[in-house]
Motif scaffolding. Structure first.
Motif, PDB file in Angstrom:
ATOM      1  N   TYR A 113       1.008  -1.262  -0.166  1.00  0.00           N
ATOM      2  CA  TYR A 113      -0.042   0.096   0.009  1.00  0.00           C
ATOM      3  C   TYR A 113       0.709   1.146   0.148  1.00  0.00           C
ATOM      4  CZ  TYR A 113      -3.816   3.004   2.195  1.00  0.00           C
ATOM      5  OH  TYR A 113      -4.683   3.884   2.375  1.00  0.00           O
ATOM      6  N   THR A 115       0.747   5.625  -0.236  1.00  0.00           N
ATOM      7  CA  THR A 115       0.019   6.783  -0.203  1.00  0.00           C
ATOM      8  C   THR A 115       0.659   7.982  -0.754  1.00  0.00           C
ATOM      9  OG1 THR A 115       0.531   7.479   1.957  1.00  0.00           O
ATOM     10  CG2 THR A 115      -1.250   5.573   2.051  1.00  0.00           C
ATOM     11  N   PRO A 143      -5.299   9.269   3.306  1.00  0.00           N
ATOM     12  CA  PRO A 143      -4.259  10.135   2.474  1.00  0.00           C
ATOM     13  C   PRO A 143      -5.286  10.923   1.382  1.00  0.00           C
ATOM     14  CG  PRO A 143      -4.503   7.565   1.726  1.00  0.00           C
ATOM     15  CD  PRO A 143      -5.244   7.825   3.160  1.00  0.00           C
ATOM     16  N   ALA A 146      -4.317   6.659  -2.857  1.00  0.00           N
ATOM     17  CA  ALA A 146      -3.305   5.658  -2.388  1.00  0.00           C
ATOM     18  C   ALA A 146      -3.569   4.549  -3.540  1.00  0.00           C
ATOM     19  CB  ALA A 146      -3.795   4.828  -1.210  1.00  0.00           C
ATOM     20  N   VAL A 169      -8.846   5.520  -3.019  1.00  0.00           N
ATOM     21  CA  VAL A 169      -7.806   4.254  -3.152  1.00  0.00           C
ATOM     22  C   VAL A 169      -8.175   3.426  -4.311  1.00  0.00           C
ATOM     23  CG1 VAL A 169      -7.335   2.181  -1.800  1.00  0.00           C
ATOM     24  CG2 VAL A 169      -7.900   4.478  -0.496  1.00  0.00           C
TER      25      VAL A 169
END
Length: 240
Positions: A113, A115, A143, A146, A169
């Motif tokens: 992951y 960000t 964030p 991401a 995301v």
């Protein structure tokens, strides 16, 4: 002799310029600073993380049982120079009941992951409002944007989807199914290109890197490892 050595050094490939962000000397204990456990919901059991020597690779081992937490660290990498993230990972098995297109199935045996901070002028009013509401609920750790590289159970490699929870995301299936389970596999992904494709050209900086095994929605168990995370230039090989 010295002159010859300097000439040879100058001819070394750009791989020597790799930026290590998760290459571990230790083979036991908790992942060292700046890595830290990051929980997203105090009501959830956290995934357990520890270092181990796993088939000769010093790695972060993740054990999840109806649990969720990130093992995360801040980033200060220059994506203009080294936009490609390389890593090794492994899972015992993919999850059985996960489905990245649903909130109920938003779980992964393994994920990486990253960000990003987006240039403020590139965020429209609606996006700023969404982020403000989200941060009121989840805190400042939410964030601007991401990317999640996931080891999925059903969708083919290359699948790209927004998270079932937020379009800030984006999920990218980097590995899928059980064919590669049970041993280390190498990955290489152009983080800047993927983020630009998802969110546009106004990526200001990469802010955080995290790894996770995530099973809080499906209630399943997962066992995964992550190692040798580093950034390289587009024309440089990964260094494993």
């Amino acid at each position: 002799m010295l002159k010859a050595s300097l000439i040879l050094l100058s001819l070394l490939p750009a791989a020597a310029q790799a930026v290590d962000v998760g290459r571990f000397k230790e083979s036991s204990g908790a992942p060292p600073a700046p890595w830290r456990l990051q929980t997203l919901n105090d009501k959830l059991a956290p995934t357990h993380y520890a270092l181990r020597d796993w088939d000769g690779v010093n790695a972060i081992e993740a054990k999840a049982k109806a649990s969720m937490a990130l093992m995360a660290r801040p980033l200060s990498v220059d994506l203009a120079k080294t936009p490609v993230l390389c890593w090794r990972w492994r899972v015992d098995a993919p999850l059985k009941n996960a489905d990245l297109r649903t909130k109920e199935g938003d779980d992964y045996a393994a994920r990486v992951y990253i960000t990003f901070k987006i240039k403020p002028e590139a965020l429209d009013f609606a996006t700023r409002a969404k982020l403000r509401i989200g941060r009121a609920i989840f805190g400042d750790q939410l964030p601007d944007a991401a990317i999640n590289y996931v080891w999925d159970n059903r969708y083919p490699v290359g699948t790209r989807e927004p998270s079932a929870y937020t379009d800030r995301v984006r999920l990218i299936v980097a590995r899928s199914g059980a064919a590669d389970a049970g041993h280390w596999v190498d990955e290489r992904h152009d983080v800047l290109a993927d983020a630009t494709q998802a969110f546009g050209p106004d990526i200001a900086a990469a802010r955080q890197l995290a790894v996770a095994s995530d099973t809080d929605n499906t209630g399943e168990e997962a066992h995964a490892g992550f190692a040798d995370l580093h950034f390289v230039a587009r024309d440089a090989p990964c260094v494993f």
